[in-house]
Every structure is written in structure tokens, then in C-alpha cells.
Enzyme design. Sequence first.
Site, short mmCIF file in Angstrom:
data_model
loop_
_atom_site.label_atom_id
_atom_site.label_comp_id
_atom_site.label_asym_id
_atom_site.label_seq_id
_atom_site.Cartn_x
_atom_site.Cartn_y
_atom_site.Cartn_z
N ARG A 160 -19.76 -4.83 1.50
CA ARG A 160 -18.61 -5.65 1.13
C ARG A 160 -19.02 -7.08 0.80
O ARG A 160 -18.44 -7.72 -0.09
CB ARG A 160 -17.56 -5.63 2.25
CG ARG A 160 -16.80 -4.32 2.33
CD ARG A 160 -15.68 -4.36 3.35
NE ARG A 160 -14.83 -3.19 3.20
CZ ARG A 160 -13.76 -3.10 2.42
NH1 ARG A 160 -13.39 -4.16 1.71
NH2 ARG A 160 -13.06 -2.00 2.34
N HIS A 163 -20.53 -6.97 -2.60
CA HIS A 163 -19.45 -6.74 -3.56
C HIS A 163 -18.67 -8.03 -3.83
O HIS A 163 -18.28 -8.30 -4.96
CB HIS A 163 -18.51 -5.66 -3.02
CG HIS A 163 -17.37 -5.33 -3.93
ND1 HIS A 163 -16.09 -5.79 -3.71
CD2 HIS A 163 -17.33 -4.61 -5.08
CE1 HIS A 163 -15.29 -5.35 -4.68
NE2 HIS A 163 -16.01 -4.63 -5.51
#
Length: 326
Positions: A160, A163
Amino acid sequence: MNKGIIILSHGSRNLEVQKNFLQMVNRIAKRLPTLPIKPAFFSLATPNLEQAIKDLKSQQIQKIIIYPYFLNTGVHIKHDLPNLISTFKQRFPNISFEITSILGEEPLLEELIFEKISLQLWSYNTKKLPQEIENQSFEFITQFLTNTHFSDEERSVLTRVIHATCDFSYISTLKFHPKAIKIGSKLIKEKAPIFCDVQMVKAGLTTLENVFCLINDPKIKQKALDNGITRAVASFREWGDKLNDSLIVIGNAPTALEEVLRLFYEHRIKPALIIGVPVGFVGAAASKEMLLKSKIPYITNLGPKGGSSVAAAIVNGIKNLKTKKN
């Protein structure tokens, strides 16, 4: 002390190569107009190193930092350059010299090459649904994390972060306390208070309850002015004992992280977990090193990078683990 920089290239008889190097140094110099930056060639072209030193000497420079624009540590770097500098120290006794690491040892160079290569593996599928696009991005990131040292839960959180930032360097810099994921999951499940340094971090945690930020509170603004401290410091000072057994999320202000650690050492205030990823050239890296040396469970990263998006991604990553388990 007045400082000057010399970016030192090996040199080439090819005029186009010379021109490209000189233009690159000129662009860098324009970005740092207050710092004298000069190009130099080790051989085969001009200006040579001595000419660049004399140029800086004429500007009353007292310290010269030489950045070798070399990919490998060969004879020039190991022997020739140190011998030259030894000679220059005698000829220019009022100037001190420092040689930095070579270009080839820069971590960012490895990251650049890695990204260029990894993009060749990317096969873009024009999907329309946001969730499908996110899933495709996660699949792309995950293939590079298979052989890393992280646990499955840590790897999910790291995914995450990458990302959110499109920055694979977090594979090398993100650090987890051994109990961080377990503690973070428990805090979120039990709806423990979450204290943030800035509003942008709080804005990234909209699905969570008991999230607090005082950065825009008029009382905090006044306390910061009255005491000559940052609003982030004033916020955590105001919370005081409430920080015990809480989740602290810092994504912007190194001073906030420093203040929490001061409260820990001087007032025995102990949060359950600190997610400390402040960003900045001044104080950010040092404050994270302090956190790593403390006895408080942490998730942090090395160096100046970080930010609100990173902090929020870590918290949401932990929350997503909790959701998966249910």
C-alpha cells in the site's frame, strides 16, 4: 565556511559527450544558485580539476566538495584522485577538500534502473472500474516483494505504501518493529485513540473512528506562537497523558516525533505504537533514527522521504489486514 562543489567527470575526446556533461552541471547549478557548482574533467577535456579549484578559490571558497561522476571505483577514484587532492592541499592550504561517494554508489541510481526495467513487465489493461485498476496495480507491485524479508502482513502494508507513492525504495527503507502489526491491528480493532500531526494524515483515515488532530485549533496556534514552537509540537504537548496506550501517526512534522520522544523520556508517556514517517530535509531522518533507538513499538522508514500519504497508507494497510481476518 564558504563551500563550493565540483562535479568531476572522467572526460572524453568526444565533444558531444563533453557538451552534455557541461550542460547537465549547468542545469544543476541553476537549481542551486546560492552554491557555486563547477564542472571538471579528470582528463581528456577542460576545465580540469585544478582549473575548477582555482575558479572557486577566486570566489573565496574555503571548502570544496568533489562529487565524482563515476560509475565504478577504479584506479582514478582509489589512487589518482586522492593523490591529486593531497597535492592540492599543499598548494591551496586555505582550502579544505572532501570527496563524496561516486555516482555508481547512489541508491537512487539503482532505483532508477529498477524502475526502468520493471516497467517492461507492465502490461496495461484498460479496465474501467476503480477496484480493478487498484487490484492490477497491487498485482504489479506484489511480484517485486516475493523474495523480501518482510512477513506476509508487513508485505501487504508495504504494498500500500508503494501504491501510494510509486516509490519502490521503501522496500529498502521501511522498518517494522517485530510487534508493530499485531499492536496496530489490536488498537484499530479496539478503536483506540489515534493522534495525528497534521490534517492531511487525518483526512486519509476517514474510515476510522477516534482520530484526532489539533493543528488548526486556534488555542494550539496561540500556544505555538507564545512558546516559539511548532503547532505540531504544541498539539502533542497539549494531549500529554492521553497519548499513553494510543496510536500516534506522524507523516509531516519531524518536530512532532521529537516531541513525542521527549515526552516518553522525560515524562514517561508511552504510546502503544508510533507510525513515524515525517518528510523533509531538516530533522526528518534524524527523528526517525531516534524512534528506532527508543523502546516504543514503531513503523518508520530511513531517510528524508515520507509524508501524509505514506502514514495514511500504513494505517489503512493495517486496517485492511483486520478486515481480511474477519
